[in-house]
Design an enzyme around this catalytic site. Structure first.
Site, PDB file in Angstrom:
ATOM      1  N   HIS A 201       6.553   5.676  13.297  1.00 25.42           N
ATOM      2  CA  HIS A 201       6.894   6.460  12.108  1.00 25.42           C
ATOM      3  C   HIS A 201       5.692   6.919  11.296  1.00 25.42           C
ATOM      4  O   HIS A 201       5.842   7.685  10.357  1.00 25.42           O
ATOM      5  CB  HIS A 201       7.781   5.612  11.180  1.00 25.42           C
TER       6      HIS A 201
ATOM      7  N   ARG B 112       2.677   8.517   9.298  1.00 25.05           N
ATOM      8  CA  ARG B 112       2.388   9.900   8.947  1.00 25.05           C
ATOM      9  C   ARG B 112       1.196  10.449   9.727  1.00 25.05           C
ATOM     10  O   ARG B 112       1.194  11.614  10.147  1.00 25.05           O
ATOM     11  CB  ARG B 112       2.141   9.992   7.438  1.00 25.05           C
TER      12      ARG B 112
ATOM     13  N   ASP C 142       0.801  -1.223   0.000  1.00 27.91           N
ATOM     14  CA  ASP C 142       0.000   0.000   0.000  1.00 27.91           C
ATOM     15  C   ASP C 142       0.835   1.275   0.000  1.00 27.91           C
ATOM     16  O   ASP C 142       0.395   2.312   0.479  1.00 27.91           O
ATOM     17  CB  ASP C 142      -0.923  -0.001   1.213  1.00 27.91           C
TER      18      ASP C 142
ATOM     19  N   GLU D  17      -1.855   5.134   3.061  1.00 25.17           N
ATOM     20  CA  GLU D  17      -1.879   3.717   2.714  1.00 25.17           C
ATOM     21  C   GLU D  17      -3.275   3.184   2.417  1.00 25.17           C
ATOM     22  O   GLU D  17      -3.457   2.384   1.481  1.00 25.17           O
ATOM     23  CB  GLU D  17      -1.226   2.890   3.836  1.00 25.17           C
TER      24      GLU D  17
ATOM     25  N   HIS E 116      13.193   6.475  12.825  1.00 23.07           N
ATOM     26  CA  HIS E 116      12.959   6.598  11.383  1.00 23.07           C
ATOM     27  C   HIS E 116      13.584   7.906  10.882  1.00 23.07           C
ATOM     28  O   HIS E 116      13.590   8.918  11.588  1.00 23.07           O
ATOM     29  CB  HIS E 116      11.455   6.592  11.116  1.00 23.07           C
TER      30      HIS E 116
ATOM     31  N   GLU F 165      -0.587  -8.978  -1.150  1.00 25.73           N
ATOM     32  CA  GLU F 165      -1.110  -8.412   0.089  1.00 25.73           C
ATOM     33  C   GLU F 165      -2.306  -7.508  -0.200  1.00 25.73           C
ATOM     34  O   GLU F 165      -2.395  -6.361   0.249  1.00 25.73           O
ATOM     35  CB  GLU F 165      -0.032  -7.658   0.870  1.00 25.73           C
TER      36      GLU F 165
END
Length: 373
Positions: free
Chosen positions: A213, A215, A96, A132, A246, A118
């Site tokens: 990490h 967003r 994604d 995603e 990250h 996936e």
């Protein structure tokens, strides 16, 4: 049959999850072009080394401060010409990411069949995770074959009207890669010792591994997560907390609030093998990563999920994960359940796969190609 398959990825998780598919294609002598977009180039190169994944073409798109739209524009600019020059019949994408969505769209616009590894993960909320959730829905709209990791993911696709004949439950290819690396841990003492040489703190006693990490957690949610981490480090003095930070500047800036705690160790991102080793030896993992939820059960390690929702509900239902959310008190309660003995270790194996997903995926593509001939 002269089948030609292009495999595209841009991030470390994609490379990990497509490695076994590429290996299976090449073992069967299928003409295969492996393209790296370079979306997260600095986290990617060690995977291609550890898993012996050779890349045929690298777009090198990584730029400081790049946005998802920058990545998408780069993929859409470069990939169609590559597909035409290779004369690809199929394009395989995974998961994604922005590379995944833009790659699938490039394949669709070029007239190349798209296979989605996936497929079918859903939270039902386009903002969580962002981008995603939108990316995977975009891929589902244009894919010819949908390789769902679990039955629940397949049901999500059926509910959206995807024909059953185009969906196959394969298990998650991440388990294929994990089993390979785990066997190497067990048989190769020099490999283990090299990891400990690079990361000696992994031998310093019980620890919790942390990854943060996402967003959608930037800002206040991330500060709440880190506040909980500070509280837990004060409460559980027998533990130290290892956090490979990250490289995203938003994450690094927020993580500064953790820097001076004596039992919280901020490190640079770990290479793939070291991270898996660190996970395998941890008391638990606190993470907002989707992949970690799939990986940790293979090593028998519980996960506290640092997200308000997860598309990997199988991890919660199997008992290998607890939903900590991004709320400070709920995170601490979830960690306490595990550390204070209220959590019972499941007697089930990894709910996401058995290590044979790649074979099922390649079998399906070859069958589809034969039927179309």
């Amino acid at each position: 049959m002269d089948l030609r398959v292009c495999v595209v990825f841009g991030t470390r998780p994609e490379a990990v999850k497509l490695w076994s598919v590429v290996k299976e294609l090449r073992d069967r002598k299928v003409a295969t072009l492996v393209v790296c977009t370079g979306q997260h180039d600095e986290l990617l190169k060690d995977v291609t080394s550890v898993l012996e994944l050779s890349v045929d073409m690298d777009f090198c798109l990584m730029r400081a401060g790049q946005s998802p739209s920058d990545v998408a524009a780069g993929v859409l600019h470069r990939l169609p010409q590559t597909l035409r020059q290779f004369n690809a019949d199929w394009l395989i994408v995974q998961g994604d990411t922005t590379t995944t969505a833009a790659g699938a769209l490039a394949g669709f616009l070029t007239g190349v069949k798209v296979a989605h590894v996936e497929a079918g993960l859903r939270t039902g909320d386009l903002r969580r995770p962002f981008p995603e959730e939108g990316n995977r829905r975009i891929v589902s709209a244009v894919a010819t074959l949908h390789f769902a990791p679990t039955q629940r993911a397949a049901q999500n696709l059926f509910a959206e009207g995807v024909p059953r004949a185009r969906v196959l439950v394969t298990g998650n290819t991440v388990v294929d890669a994990l089993e390979t690396v785990r066997r190497r841990f067990l048989r190769d003492a020099a490999f283990r010792n090299e990891i400990l040489r690079r990361h000696p703190y992994l031998a310093d006693g019980p620890y919790v591994l942390v990854t943060v990490h996402r967003r959608e957690s930037f800002g206040e949610p991330m500060r709440r997560i880190f506040g909980a981490l500070l509280d837990l480090a004060d409460e559980f003095r027998q533990l130290h907390f290892v956090y490979p930070v990250h490289p995203n500047p938003n994450v690094r800036q927020a993580a500064e609030m953790l820097r001076n705690h004596p039992r919280i160790l901020l490190t640079e991102p770990m290479d793939y093998a070291s991270f898996l080793y660190a996970m395998s030896k941890a008391e638990l993992v606190m993470s907002d990563s989707g992949g970690v939820q799939e990986e940790a059960p293979t090593f028998g390690v519980p996960v506290v999920v640092l997200r308000d929702v997860t598309e990997r509900s199988e991890a919660l239902e199997s008992g290998w994960a607890l939903l900590g959310t991004t709320e400070r008190e709920r995170i601490k309660d979830a960690v306490r359940q595990i550390m204070q003995g209220q959590w019972r270790r499941p007697d089930t194996s990894n709910p996401f796969g058995d290590g044979r997903a790649a074979k099922r995926i390649v079998d399906a593509i070859l069958r589809s190609a034969q039927n179309a001939a």
